[in-house]
Motif scaffolding. Sequence first.
Motif, PDB file in Angstrom:
ATOM      1  N   PRO A  14       1.909  17.702   6.122  1.00 56.50           N
ATOM      2  CA  PRO A  14       2.238  16.961   4.891  1.00 56.50           C
ATOM      3  C   PRO A  14       3.596  16.278   5.017  1.00 56.50           C
ATOM      4  O   PRO A  14       4.552  16.860   5.543  1.00 56.50           O
ATOM      5  CB  PRO A  14       2.256  18.061   3.829  1.00 56.50           C
ATOM      6  CG  PRO A  14       1.300  19.089   4.344  1.00 56.50           C
ATOM      7  CD  PRO A  14       1.493  19.089   5.834  1.00 56.50           C
ATOM      8  N   GLY A  15       3.641  15.038   4.540  1.00 57.08           N
ATOM      9  CA  GLY A  15       4.857  14.241   4.659  1.00 57.08           C
ATOM     10  C   GLY A  15       4.927  13.420   5.930  1.00 57.08           C
ATOM     11  O   GLY A  15       5.819  12.565   6.057  1.00 57.08           O
ATOM     12  N   SER A  62      -4.175   5.754  -5.495  1.00 56.03           N
ATOM     13  CA  SER A  62      -3.753   7.016  -4.885  1.00 56.03           C
ATOM     14  C   SER A  62      -2.928   6.817  -3.617  1.00 56.03           C
ATOM     15  O   SER A  62      -2.238   7.737  -3.182  1.00 56.03           O
ATOM     16  CB  SER A  62      -4.970   7.871  -4.563  1.00 56.03           C
ATOM     17  OG  SER A  62      -5.847   7.179  -3.687  1.00 56.03           O
ATOM     18  N   ARG A  66       2.360   4.081  -0.229  1.00 51.93           N
ATOM     19  CA  ARG A  66       2.420   4.993   0.938  1.00 51.93           C
ATOM     20  C   ARG A  66       1.683   4.402   2.137  1.00 51.93           C
ATOM     21  O   ARG A  66       2.074   4.663   3.276  1.00 51.93           O
ATOM     22  CB  ARG A  66       1.799   6.344   0.578  1.00 51.93           C
ATOM     23  CG  ARG A  66       2.491   7.075  -0.549  1.00 51.93           C
ATOM     24  CD  ARG A  66       1.933   8.500  -0.701  1.00 51.93           C
ATOM     25  NE  ARG A  66       0.521   8.519  -1.068  1.00 51.93           N
ATOM     26  CZ  ARG A  66      -0.430   9.130  -0.340  1.00 51.93           C
ATOM     27  NH1 ARG A  66      -0.095   9.769   0.778  1.00 51.93           N
ATOM     28  NH2 ARG A  66      -1.688   9.109  -0.739  1.00 51.93           N
ATOM     29  N   SER A  84       3.994   9.428   4.293  1.00 54.47           N
ATOM     30  CA  SER A  84       4.058  10.439   3.228  1.00 54.47           C
ATOM     31  C   SER A  84       2.680  11.033   2.963  1.00 54.47           C
ATOM     32  O   SER A  84       2.244  11.147   1.804  1.00 54.47           O
ATOM     33  CB  SER A  84       4.627   9.819   1.950  1.00 54.47           C
ATOM     34  OG  SER A  84       5.901   9.279   2.183  1.00 54.47           O
ATOM     35  N   LYS A  86      -0.486  13.379   2.350  1.00 55.60           N
ATOM     36  CA  LYS A  86      -0.705  14.551   1.510  1.00 55.60           C
ATOM     37  C   LYS A  86      -2.006  15.235   1.944  1.00 55.60           C
ATOM     38  O   LYS A  86      -2.897  14.586   2.504  1.00 55.60           O
ATOM     39  CB  LYS A  86      -0.840  14.112   0.047  1.00 55.60           C
ATOM     40  CG  LYS A  86       0.332  13.324  -0.490  1.00 55.60           C
ATOM     41  CD  LYS A  86       0.062  12.843  -1.906  1.00 55.60           C
ATOM     42  CE  LYS A  86       1.224  12.022  -2.452  1.00 55.60           C
ATOM     43  NZ  LYS A  86       0.965  11.554  -3.837  1.00 55.60           N
ATOM     44  N   PRO A  87      -2.159  16.514   1.645  1.00 55.46           N
ATOM     45  CA  PRO A  87      -3.409  17.194   1.989  1.00 55.46           C
ATOM     46  C   PRO A  87      -4.640  16.488   1.413  1.00 55.46           C
ATOM     47  O   PRO A  87      -5.704  16.488   2.054  1.00 55.46           O
ATOM     48  CB  PRO A  87      -3.221  18.585   1.388  1.00 55.46           C
ATOM     49  CG  PRO A  87      -1.749  18.802   1.431  1.00 55.46           C
ATOM     50  CD  PRO A  87      -1.144  17.462   1.123  1.00 55.46           C
ATOM     51  N   GLU A  88      -4.493  15.877   0.259  1.00 58.55           N
ATOM     52  CA  GLU A  88      -5.637  15.195  -0.358  1.00 58.55           C
ATOM     53  C   GLU A  88      -6.010  13.899   0.348  1.00 58.55           C
ATOM     54  O   GLU A  88      -7.010  13.266   0.004  1.00 58.55           O
ATOM     55  CB  GLU A  88      -5.390  14.933  -1.845  1.00 58.55           C
ATOM     56  CG  GLU A  88      -4.077  14.248  -2.155  1.00 58.55           C
ATOM     57  CD  GLU A  88      -2.984  15.244  -2.542  1.00 58.55           C
ATOM     58  OE1 GLU A  88      -2.866  16.299  -1.880  1.00 58.55           O
ATOM     59  OE2 GLU A  88      -2.233  14.927  -3.507  1.00 58.55           O
ATOM     60  N   ASP A  89      -5.220  13.476   1.330  1.00 62.44           N
ATOM     61  CA  ASP A  89      -5.590  12.319   2.151  1.00 62.44           C
ATOM     62  C   ASP A  89      -6.549  12.715   3.280  1.00 62.44           C
ATOM     63  O   ASP A  89      -7.043  11.843   4.008  1.00 62.44           O
ATOM     64  CB  ASP A  89      -4.342  11.677   2.766  1.00 62.44           C
ATOM     65  CG  ASP A  89      -3.419  11.065   1.725  1.00 62.44           C
ATOM     66  OD1 ASP A  89      -2.191  11.244   1.856  1.00 62.44           O
ATOM     67  OD2 ASP A  89      -3.931  10.412   0.791  1.00 62.44           O
ATOM     68  N   VAL A 113      -4.627  16.465   7.059  1.00 58.37           N
ATOM     69  CA  VAL A 113      -3.235  16.693   6.659  1.00 58.37           C
ATOM     70  C   VAL A 113      -3.116  18.149   6.234  1.00 58.37           C
ATOM     71  O   VAL A 113      -3.657  18.561   5.202  1.00 58.37           O
ATOM     72  CB  VAL A 113      -2.814  15.761   5.521  1.00 58.37           C
ATOM     73  CG1 VAL A 113      -1.330  15.948   5.219  1.00 58.37           C
ATOM     74  CG2 VAL A 113      -3.115  14.310   5.876  1.00 58.37           C
TER      75      VAL A 113
END
Length: 115
Positions: A14-15, A62, A66, A84, A86-89, A113
């Motif tokens: 993440p990140g 969403s 980014r 950046s 995120k786990p949801e990506d 991620v």
Amino acid sequence: QVQLVESGGGLVQPGGSLRLSCTASGSGFSTYPMGWYRQAPGKQRELVAAITTAGNTNYADSVQGRFTISRDNAKHTLYLQMNSLKPEDTAVYYCATTQGGNNYWGQGTQVTVSS
């Protein structure tokens, strides 16, 4: 006939950042719009970002701010710079286009991620 091949997926924390590429075979790459889609497990495929032949772009809410979609017409290549993350990506990412009334898709590349 258009063939699309994605690359650049992988595992990232993440990140972190990744850059996806999609190379198109056939002629006329500069004359058709392109897009990146993604599909997470158990979810419908969704549009992430799109770019017109003139270079105009639009993004899903969403990923706005980014992700950056771009294209290099000389190299017949579409890119998606993802920052950046995120786990949801986490999803399989596909590039796609429409030409002559037909939709063309790549085989997809996995982006995970996770820490």
